[in-house]
Design a protein around this motif. Structure first.
Motif, mmCIF file in Angstrom:
data_model
loop_
_atom_site.group_PDB
_atom_site.id
_atom_site.type_symbol
_atom_site.label_atom_id
_atom_site.label_comp_id
_atom_site.label_asym_id
_atom_site.label_seq_id
_atom_site.Cartn_x
_atom_site.Cartn_y
_atom_site.Cartn_z
ATOM 1 N N SER A 57 -43.232 15.527 -25.617
ATOM 2 C CA SER A 57 -43.223 14.070 -25.694
ATOM 3 C C SER A 57 -41.912 13.572 -25.093
ATOM 4 O O SER A 57 -41.095 14.354 -24.626
ATOM 5 C CB SER A 57 -43.375 13.594 -27.141
ATOM 6 O OG SER A 57 -43.522 12.172 -27.170
ATOM 7 N N ASN A 60 -38.148 7.981 -26.772
ATOM 8 C CA ASN A 60 -38.047 6.639 -26.231
ATOM 9 C C ASN A 60 -36.676 6.031 -26.519
ATOM 10 O O ASN A 60 -35.942 5.670 -25.612
ATOM 11 C CB ASN A 60 -39.167 5.781 -26.819
ATOM 12 C CG ASN A 60 -39.215 4.394 -26.269
ATOM 13 O OD1 ASN A 60 -39.046 4.201 -25.077
ATOM 14 N ND2 ASN A 60 -39.443 3.429 -27.137
ATOM 15 N N ASP A 93 -41.217 7.813 -30.057
ATOM 16 C CA ASP A 93 -41.716 8.107 -28.719
ATOM 17 C C ASP A 93 -42.612 6.942 -28.286
ATOM 18 O O ASP A 93 -42.926 6.064 -29.105
ATOM 19 C CB ASP A 93 -42.410 9.475 -28.677
ATOM 20 C CG ASP A 93 -43.823 9.515 -29.246
ATOM 21 O OD1 ASP A 93 -44.307 8.509 -29.795
ATOM 22 O OD2 ASP A 93 -44.457 10.583 -29.136
#
Length: 149
Positions: A57, A60, A93
């Protein structure tokens, strides 16, 4: 070496202590050092491996303390009854999953990935939690760049 873009405002140890008291949480020493240095922000590189079956992943953004969009206190409130006891959401994420820090034994300092697609009715069921790292520093060291797919 990871760099953090758009970090939050500089914090003091006193501000972190006030945060801990207000939110009834004991942050780990390594995570406190991370907050003192960066206080949230966007890591580069940002890809991490979850597990063999889960794949990878993108991290973020790290949540921070203070007046910011990714406010750690607000995110803790959102996930308070959804995460297992002793975990706080320190990052997310793009798919709405969270990266969690263990704040109580036996998970103290450990970093886990919490998959919202596998969320249980029982928040202490850890079947949707995947171990990522022994601490925040190891998580940062494990982030890597990848090819765009």
């Amino acid at each position: 070496m990871v760099r953090i873009e758009k970090p939050g405002k500089k914090l003091t140890l006193e501000e972190i202590k006030q945060f801990e008291t207000k939110n009834n949480v004991k942050l780990t020493e390594k995570y406190k050092r991370f907050l003192l240095k960066w206080n949230g922000g966007y890591p580069k590189p940002s890809i991490f491996n979850i597990s063999g079956e889960q794949g990878k992943s993108v991290l973020n953004v790290f949540n921070g303390i203070g007046d910011m969009y990714d406010n750690l206190e607000e995110v803790i409130d959102i996930y308070e009854y959804r995460l297992p006891t002793g975990f706080i959401p320190i990052a997310d994420d793009p798919a709405g999953n969270v990266i969690c820090l263990g704040t109580k034994e036996p998970y103290d300092d450990k970093i886990y990935f919490w998959d919202h697609e596998e969320e249980s009715e029982n928040p202490d069921d850890m079947s949707n939690m995947y171990f990522l790292a022994d601490n925040i520093n190891e998580l940062l060291d494990n982030l890597y760049e990848g090819d765009e797919e």
